[in-house]
Design an enzyme around this catalytic site. Structure first.
Site, PDB file in Angstrom:
ATOM      1  N   GLN A 179       0.824  -1.222   0.000  1.00  0.00           N
ATOM      2  CA  GLN A 179       0.000   0.000   0.000  1.00  0.00           C
ATOM      3  C   GLN A 179       0.854   1.267   0.000  1.00  0.00           C
ATOM      4  O   GLN A 179       0.307   2.378  -0.047  1.00  0.00           O
ATOM      5  CB  GLN A 179      -0.947   0.020   1.202  1.00  0.00           C
ATOM      6  CG  GLN A 179      -1.983  -1.096   1.206  1.00  0.00           C
ATOM      7  CD  GLN A 179      -3.049  -0.951   0.114  1.00  0.00           C
ATOM      8  OE1 GLN A 179      -3.146   0.076  -0.558  1.00  0.00           O
ATOM      9  NE2 GLN A 179      -3.824  -1.997  -0.062  1.00  0.00           N
ATOM     10  N   CYS A 323      -9.780  -8.255   1.837  1.00  0.00           N
ATOM     11  CA  CYS A 323      -9.226  -9.594   2.019  1.00  0.00           C
ATOM     12  C   CYS A 323      -9.698 -10.210   3.321  1.00  0.00           C
ATOM     13  O   CYS A 323      -9.302 -11.307   3.666  1.00  0.00           O
ATOM     14  CB  CYS A 323      -7.708  -9.526   2.001  1.00  0.00           C
ATOM     15  SG  CYS A 323      -7.085  -8.398   0.786  1.00  0.00           S
TER      16      CYS A 323
HETATM   17  N1  PLP Z   1      -0.306  -6.428   1.762  1.00  0.00           N
HETATM   18  C1  PLP Z   1      -1.168  -5.409   1.880  1.00  0.00           C
HETATM   19  C2  PLP Z   1      -0.895  -4.319   2.880  1.00  0.00           C
HETATM   20  C3  PLP Z   1      -2.320  -5.359   1.087  1.00  0.00           C
HETATM   21  O1  PLP Z   1      -3.179  -4.341   1.212  1.00  0.00           O
HETATM   22  C4  PLP Z   1      -2.537  -6.405   0.161  1.00  0.00           C
HETATM   23  C5  PLP Z   1      -3.759  -6.430  -0.666  1.00  0.00           C
HETATM   24  O2  PLP Z   1      -4.772  -5.852  -0.339  1.00  0.00           O
HETATM   25  C6  PLP Z   1      -1.586  -7.427   0.067  1.00  0.00           C
HETATM   26  C7  PLP Z   1      -0.488  -7.417   0.883  1.00  0.00           C
HETATM   27  C8  PLP Z   1      -1.748  -8.545  -0.906  1.00  0.00           C
HETATM   28  O3  PLP Z   1      -1.413  -8.129  -2.208  1.00  0.00           O
HETATM   29  P1  PLP Z   1      -1.899  -8.981  -3.465  1.00  0.00           P
HETATM   30  O4  PLP Z   1      -3.348  -8.706  -3.643  1.00  0.00           O
HETATM   31  O5  PLP Z   1      -1.062  -8.485  -4.600  1.00  0.00           O
HETATM   32  O6  PLP Z   1      -1.622 -10.409  -3.153  1.00  0.00           O
END
Ligand code: PLP
Length: 374
Positions: A179, A323
């Site tokens: 982020q 997520c």
């Molecule tokens: N780390 C953070 C802080 C995130 O906000 C996200 C996704 O929302 C991720 C990791 C995971 O990234 P990716 O969707 O590319 O797997």
């Protein structure tokens, strides 16, 4: 559609779309092949690595492509545990990391590692002093996110990395910069972190690409995937060139304008905060120091109701982190936000595509259609 869920994913930019299409229709050779068509794909892959490295302020040969930010995070944590787990079993992270980190930590705890979870303050901030108190002789890894994806708080990563290396010279410092990439200015070369995770689809690139920066300080690191030796032997498998070329195009385009972009986004976010603060019944959570993330609660109106009302007005926002569906936000819980506020929270996240009209439409809908439901 008024899209205000840019921390979940962003609209691919024209440059990324063109690069993906080019890799699918024109330049679809295997970069490992030894004839010109393959050699040309390898050359483009090199150019792509340079572009992502330039946007990160990294040495190109220290940027290793992955399929997403989650994969980079997993690699950083498990790789460090594998490489240094014999030397010590203590890890420091925060209670408000993304599950891409937290679930790896839970797994490592089950394997005998001891994990200290730093707790944020009410705004979602964690100080370097809190980290200092947690470091031990047997600490092998510190993993702290650059920007929290719900609170919009920004961690003092350079200070934390420096402190870690001073007090625990052998420990590895990782930051999940998913982020923070192209939102918070940093240079991988000088940040001090040994490992940095980034993701393509959060910066207007396609899904299916991410990267882990491995600092030259780490002369060797366990490979993520064994096989034909791609990515310098660290992550085998024929490279996903469409997504990677798209990632590079997005990084290059974003890198050119990001200082103006984040200044504009910050202005819009400040305007949004000011408009919402003037509405009785609206509560803002977290520091929102990052230019693009704001957590909003309307106690008395459940999150899903607000999301539905906003959707009916054509506005997309998310329930905290996209997520963590169905669970009460671990981030807002760790910050000590009241249950009533957590159960009514939603996240607004901006990008360079966001306009003042989008912000005004959101505020209007909250005022006219959500607040009367309290
Ligand atoms: N780390 C953070 C802080 C995130 O906000 C996200 C996704 O929302 C991720 C990791 C995971 O990234 P990716 O969707 O590319 O797997």
């Amino acid at each position: 559609m008024i899209y205000l869920d840019n921390s979940a994913t962003t609209k691919p930019c024209a440059e990324a779309v063109e690069a993906v299409a080019g890799a699918l229709t024109r330049d679809w050779g295997n970069p490992s092949a030894l004839y010109d068509f393959g050699i040309s794909a390898a050359r483009q892959l090199r150019t792509a690595r340079h572009a992502v490295a330039a946007a990160m302020g990294a040495e190109p040969d220290r940027v290793f492509f992955t399929s997403c930010g989650t994969e980079a995070d997993n690699w950083a944590v498990y790789g460090t545990a594998k490489r240094f787990g014999k030397r010590g079993k203590h890890i420091v992270t925060t209670a408000m990391e993304h599950h891409a980190i937290l679930n790896c930590m839970k797994d490592l705890e089950a394997q005998g590692f001891e994990v200290t979870y730093l707790q944020p303050d009410a705004l979602g901030n964690i100080s370097a002093d809190a980290l200092k108190a947690a470091l031990r002789k047997d600490t092998i890894l510190v993993s702290v996110m650059m920007v929290n994806n719900e609170a919009g708080s920004v961690m003092p990563i350079a200070q934390m990395a420096k402190l870690t290396h001073r007090l625990c010279p052998d420990a590895i410092f990782h930051t999940d910069a998913v982020q923070g990439f192209l939102k918070i200015p940093f240079q991988a070369k000088t940040l001090g972190a040994d490992l940095i995770s980034v993701s393509s689809h959060k910066i207007h690139g396609p899904k299916g690409a991410g990267a882990l920066y491995i600092s030259p300080r780490l002369k060797s690191f366990p490979p993520l995937i064994q096989g034909g030796g791609q990515e310098g032997g660290y992550r085998s498998g024929t490279e996903g060139t469409p997504a990677l070329f798209g990632f590079a195009a997005a990084a290059e385009a974003g890198g050119k304008t990001f200082r103006e972009d984040i200044a504009r986004e910050r202005g819009l976010l400040e305007n949004l905060c000011a408009q919402l603060e003037a509405l009785p019944g609206v509560q803002l959570n977290g520091a929102h120091d990052a230019p693009h993330i704001l957590s909003v609660s309307i106690p008395g109106v459940p999150t899903q109701n607000s999301i539905n009302i906003l959707q009916d007005a054509g506005i997309c926002v998310s329930a905290g982190s996209a997520c963590a569906k169905g669970h009460r936000s671990h981030v807002l819980t760790a910050m000590g936000v009241s249950e009533k506020a957590i159960d009514s929270a939603f996240r607004v996240s901006l990008s360079r595509e966001t306009t003042q009209e989008d912000i005004d439409a959101l505020v209007w809908t909250i005022r006219e259609n959500i607040l009367p439901r309290i």
